[in-house]
Design an enzyme around this catalytic site. Structure first.
Site, PDB file in Angstrom:
ATOM      1  N   ALA A  73      42.137  27.340  21.454  1.00  9.53           N
ATOM      2  CA  ALA A  73      43.502  27.096  21.705  1.00  9.53           C
ATOM      3  C   ALA A  73      44.168  28.442  21.453  1.00  9.53           C
ATOM      4  CB  ALA A  73      44.050  25.902  20.917  1.00  9.53           C
ATOM      5  N   GLY A  76      35.924  25.082  16.601  1.00  6.78           N
ATOM      6  CA  GLY A  76      35.880  25.788  17.868  1.00  6.78           C
ATOM      7  C   GLY A  76      37.005  25.533  18.667  1.00  6.78           C
ATOM      8  N   CYS A  77      37.843  24.211  18.728  1.00 10.70           N
ATOM      9  CA  CYS A  77      38.869  23.866  19.567  1.00 10.70           C
ATOM     10  C   CYS A  77      40.168  24.682  19.064  1.00 10.70           C
ATOM     11  CB  CYS A  77      39.182  22.629  19.496  1.00 10.70           C
ATOM     12  SG  CYS A  77      37.634  21.432  20.288  1.00 10.70           S
ATOM     13  N   THR A  78      39.985  24.950  17.906  1.00  8.47           N
ATOM     14  CA  THR A  78      41.392  25.935  17.192  1.00  8.47           C
ATOM     15  C   THR A  78      41.183  27.123  17.650  1.00  8.47           C
ATOM     16  OG1 THR A  78      41.439  24.408  15.315  1.00  8.47           O
ATOM     17  CG2 THR A  78      42.412  26.431  15.013  1.00  8.47           C
TER      18      THR A  78
END
Length: 184
Positions: free
Chosen positions: A82, A77-79
């Protein structure tokens, strides 16, 4: 007791412990001050992915600030989040905004994350989540929260969006806000 009944009992007890911890975490989070629209941005200095000190006060009045807090470098999710900010980076530049990602990861972790995904913006290391707490970002169970803030040229909070599971929506919501804000 047979093995199946013991296993079922262990699952029920484990679930109870997890829920109790989550409720205790929610109690701690609800006592944390929240950062609301119109509030002055907390002042802070953190290290970026290159090990340089970034003092947020140096950017107030010069650029709008898009400060997003995310749980972990390289998580799926964070990738996605970003990379969504990366793919829209020109839109942020056109809007006079500076994108800043923040989490408790190390300078080295941020450096590797930024290089691997060609992130053109600043990632700040917040050991101990001190700044995350200043912004009132709420944890969800055992994960640090995912919340994005837009700080206006006046140094005050103009917009915020929280959604742990909808990581890419942060980019969409912030861009919609910036376009609306520019049109006014």
């Amino acid at each position: 007791m047979n093995k199946l009944l013991k296993a079922a009992l262990m699952i029920v007890v484990s679930f109870g412990v997890i829920m109790a911890c989550a409720q205790e975490n929610d109690k701690k989070n609800s006592s944390m001050e929240t950062f609301d629209i119109g509030d002055e941005v907390p002042r802070f200095t953190l290290k970026d992915q290159d090990g340089h000190d970034v003092d947020i006060a140096e950017y107030i009045g010069k650029k709008k600030l898009v400060i997003y807090f995310y749980p972990k470098d390289e998580s799926p999710g964070c990738t996605k989040e970003a990379c969504a900010f990366r793919d829209s980076f020109a839109d942020y530049t056109d809007a006079g905004a500076m994108v800043i990602g923040v989490n408790s990861g190390s300078v080295e972790s941020h450096k590797a994350f930024a290089e691997k995904h060609r992130l053109p913006f600043t990632l700040l290391s917040d050991p101990g989540n001190r700044v995350l707490k200043q912004f009132g970002v709420k944890n969800v169970l055992f994960l640090t929260g995912r919340e994005t803030f837009v700080v206006g040229l006046d140094g005050k909070l103009a917009f915020k969006y929280r959604a742990l599971m909808n990581a890419t929506e942060h980019n969409d919501k912030v861009l919609a806000f910036l376009k609306k804000d520019d049109a006014e």
